[in-house]
Design a protein around this motif. Structure first.
Motif, PDB file in Angstrom:
ATOM      1  N   GLN A  27     -20.779  21.270 -30.547  1.00 63.44           N
ATOM      2  CA  GLN A  27     -21.332  20.491 -29.445  1.00 63.44           C
ATOM      3  C   GLN A  27     -22.347  21.297 -28.639  1.00 63.44           C
ATOM      4  N   ALA A 201     -16.004  16.739 -27.687  1.00 59.68           N
ATOM      5  CA  ALA A 201     -17.016  15.854 -28.270  1.00 59.68           C
ATOM      6  C   ALA A 201     -17.613  14.928 -27.213  1.00 59.68           C
ATOM      7  N   GLY A 204     -19.802  16.906 -25.018  1.00 59.47           N
ATOM      8  CA  GLY A 204     -21.041  17.204 -25.733  1.00 59.47           C
ATOM      9  C   GLY A 204     -21.994  16.029 -25.739  1.00 59.47           C
TER      10      GLY A 204
END
Length: 231
Positions: A27, A201, A204
């Protein structure tokens, strides 16, 4: 608490730690932001609350014993033939102290601590501890003020996500709170690694949207989940 013990309580193994680290690396390659994760056994020792509760338990034990002073006096007379006058108050004092010591000892059990310490106090301590790590680990000192910390405090069952000023100018705290709630739910379900990988995630995605990576993209913070109080 040692790293291995805390990781075990969080139900996360070495493979899970590596998956988290790899997701952070992946990320961070998409953004100039930095993602840090940390977990502690508890954010404070809560000794004042534990001692106060123990003293109250001792006072309650003293009050409960008072109506039975005749029976206690009789017991002392049987043990010592004729008990000295000071023995009865000494017994009450010793019994109260024993209750205080015992309750203070067992109050270190997490489940009991959560009953003793008010939720408001626990939340304040988690916030203070997360801010402390935010500063001590250097999350606050990234070049563009785009560091973010996902902080887990096990005893309090609480997760905090703290973003630096550069991020807060563009992303609402509500987004981070939603991620924190998702991580807490994952830990409760025994899926800590999966929850943290998903959180990284989502962080990110938000960071890449507002702070996309550039050609020069140095790694400024440690990757993966760290245990600040490991011994």
């Amino acid at each position: 608490m040692k790293k291995g013990t805390l990781a075990q309580k969080l139900r996360i193994d070495e493979a899970g730690l590596e998956r988290i680290r790899a997701e952070v690396v992946r990320q961070e390659s998409r953004t100039t932001g930095e993602i840090a994760l940390a977990a502690v056994a508890e954010s404070s020792d809560y000794s004042f609350s534990e001692l106060l509760f123990s003293v109250m338990a001792g006072a309650l034990a003293f009050a409960v014993l008072l109506p039975f002073h005749g029976a206690v006096q009789g017991l002392l007379d049987r043990i010592f033939w004729i008990a000295e006058p000071w023995m009865l108050p000494a017994f009450y004092g010793a019994a109260s102290f024993a209750v205080i010591a015992l309750v203070f000892l067992v109050s270190n059990i997490d489940a009991l601590d959560r009953l003793i310490v008010p939720k408001r106090v626990r939340s304040q301590e988690v916030y203070r501890r997360s801010l402390r790590h935010f500063i001590e680990s250097g999350v606050y000192a990234t070049a563009e003020r785009t560091g973010i910390l996902v902080f887990v405090s096990l005893m309090e069952h609480e997760v905090r996500v703290i973003a630096d000023s550069g991020i807060n100018a563009k992303i609402a705290q509500e987004d981070w709170n939603a991620i924190a709630a998702s991580v807490a739910s994952g830990i409760k379900a025994g899926k800590t690694a999966e929850a943290l990988v998903e959180a990284v995630a989502r962080c990110g995605d938000l960071l890449a949207q507002h702070f996309p990576a550039r050609e020069h993209n140095p790694n400024e913070l440690a990757d993966g989940l760290v245990f600040p109080e490991e011994a």
